[in-house]
Scaffold this motif. Structure first.
Motif, PDB file in Angstrom:
ATOM      1  N   HIS A  50       0.664  -1.154  -0.155  1.00 51.71           N
ATOM      2  CA  HIS A  50       0.000   0.033  -0.017  1.00 51.71           C
ATOM      3  C   HIS A  50       0.860   1.213   0.104  1.00 51.71           C
ATOM      4  O   HIS A  50       0.419   2.338  -0.864  1.00 51.71           O
ATOM      5  N   VAL A  51       1.686   1.205   0.922  1.00 49.87           N
ATOM      6  CA  VAL A  51       2.730   2.661   0.750  1.00 49.87           C
ATOM      7  C   VAL A  51       3.447   2.508  -0.474  1.00 49.87           C
ATOM      8  O   VAL A  51       3.558   3.656  -0.888  1.00 49.87           O
ATOM      9  N   ALA A  52       3.781   1.618  -1.168  1.00 45.58           N
ATOM     10  CA  ALA A  52       4.625   1.770  -2.266  1.00 45.58           C
ATOM     11  C   ALA A  52       3.696   2.420  -3.524  1.00 45.58           C
ATOM     12  O   ALA A  52       4.059   3.186  -4.246  1.00 45.58           O
ATOM     13  N   LEU A  53       2.544   1.880  -3.491  1.00 52.10           N
ATOM     14  CA  LEU A  53       1.546   2.315  -4.357  1.00 52.10           C
ATOM     15  C   LEU A  53       1.214   4.050  -4.058  1.00 52.10           C
ATOM     16  O   LEU A  53       1.109   4.768  -5.100  1.00 52.10           O
ATOM     17  N   ALA A  54       1.023   4.093  -2.880  1.00 47.94           N
ATOM     18  CA  ALA A  54       0.933   5.578  -2.580  1.00 47.94           C
ATOM     19  C   ALA A  54       1.903   6.590  -2.793  1.00 47.94           C
ATOM     20  O   ALA A  54       1.693   7.645  -3.389  1.00 47.94           O
ATOM     21  N   ALA A  56       4.151   5.968  -4.985  1.00 47.92           N
ATOM     22  CA  ALA A  56       4.283   6.145  -6.489  1.00 47.92           C
ATOM     23  C   ALA A  56       3.109   7.194  -6.950  1.00 47.92           C
ATOM     24  O   ALA A  56       3.622   8.156  -7.909  1.00 47.92           O
ATOM     25  N   ALA A  57       1.973   7.387  -6.555  1.00 47.41           N
ATOM     26  CA  ALA A  57       0.804   8.134  -6.800  1.00 47.41           C
ATOM     27  C   ALA A  57       1.118   9.522  -6.641  1.00 47.41           C
ATOM     28  O   ALA A  57       1.165  10.404  -7.195  1.00 47.41           O
ATOM     29  N   PHE A 120      -7.344  -0.654   0.684  1.00 47.68           N
ATOM     30  CA  PHE A 120      -7.057   0.232  -0.502  1.00 47.68           C
ATOM     31  C   PHE A 120      -7.932   1.347  -0.700  1.00 47.68           C
ATOM     32  O   PHE A 120      -9.086   1.409  -0.602  1.00 47.68           O
ATOM     33  N   GLY A 121      -7.232   2.422  -0.973  1.00 43.40           N
ATOM     34  CA  GLY A 121      -7.924   3.726  -1.029  1.00 43.40           C
ATOM     35  C   GLY A 121      -8.210   4.208   0.173  1.00 43.40           C
ATOM     36  O   GLY A 121      -9.177   5.155   0.352  1.00 43.40           O
ATOM     37  N   ILE A 126      -4.177   7.672   1.129  1.00 41.72           N
ATOM     38  CA  ILE A 126      -4.215   8.737   0.395  1.00 41.72           C
ATOM     39  C   ILE A 126      -3.403   9.961   1.016  1.00 41.72           C
ATOM     40  O   ILE A 126      -2.946  10.532   0.290  1.00 41.72           O
ATOM     41  N   MET A 127      -3.165   9.847   2.416  1.00 40.74           N
ATOM     42  CA  MET A 127      -2.387  10.922   3.070  1.00 40.74           C
ATOM     43  C   MET A 127      -1.071  10.719   2.515  1.00 40.74           C
ATOM     44  O   MET A 127      -0.227  11.489   2.478  1.00 40.74           O
TER      45      MET A 127
END
Length: 194
Positions: A50-54, A56-57, A120-121, A126-127
């Motif tokens: 989750h952190v890797a995806l966040a 990256a975003a 997820f999400g 998001i933060m």
């Protein structure tokens, strides 16, 4: 190079926002039924994803004009604070279906899937993306966020009930919301002053 200041800010914001969330409750429920180390392994792996995806975003957001990014980050922090302040206690209770046996792969897999789907999400994801965009330091933000999420998971798995006896959930939620309001104000000020 790692920034301890950015890591500490990220850790504090994510930790306080995640503590009253469903993760601590889910970890507590799994931790009372299964070996804590097995549960933590699965939960920790899911949070790392989750952190890797966040991050990256959030890093993609840094490609936009700085003034727009600051305004967007400010609005998202305001929304996060509103979510925390308006959320009813106990709203995130989840029914966790227990794995049939106590093997490492079954228990850690159950923890991984539970967190992967439930978070997820989520607000903290998001933060984390917002903080990555704000500070443009993905490694420091990522480490701060994953350590905060792991700390909350560990607290939930090992002693969530005890903590909640001494620190009211409402207080934790309000402190997290105040931190997000401060970050929102600072980001919006920067967007307008730039």
């Amino acid at each position: 190079m790692l920034s301890l200041t950015i890591m500490a800010i990220t850790f504090g914001v994510v930790f306080l926002a995640e503590l009253p969330d469903k993760t601590a409750l889910a970890g507590l429920m799994l931790g009372t039924r299964y070996r804590a180390s097995y549960v933590f392994a699965g939960v920790a792996a899911a949070f790392a994803v989750h952190v890797a995806l966040a991050v990256a975003a959030g890093s993609v957001l840094t490609l936009l004009p700085q003034r727009l990014v600051q305004a967007l980050v400010g609005v998202l922090f305001l929304a996060g604070a509103a979510v925390l302040l308006l959320k009813k206690a106990g709203e995130d209770g989840e029914n966790v279906k227990a794995p049939a046996d106590q093997s490492f792969w079954k228990v850690s897999g159950a923890g991984f899937m539970l967190i992967l789907v439930a978070e997820f999400g989520d607000l903290t994801q998001i933060m984390t993306a917002n903080l990555a965009a704000r500070y443009d330091d993905p490694l420091s933000v990522g480490l701060g966020a994953v350590l905060a999420l792991w700390a909350v998971a560990g607290i939930g798995i090992l002693g969530g009930r005890t903590l909640m006896k001494y620190v009211p959930l409402r207080l934790i939620t309000r402190v997290a919301a105040c931190l997000m309001l401060a970050l929102a104000g600072f980001s919006l000020y920067e967007a307008l002053a730039a």
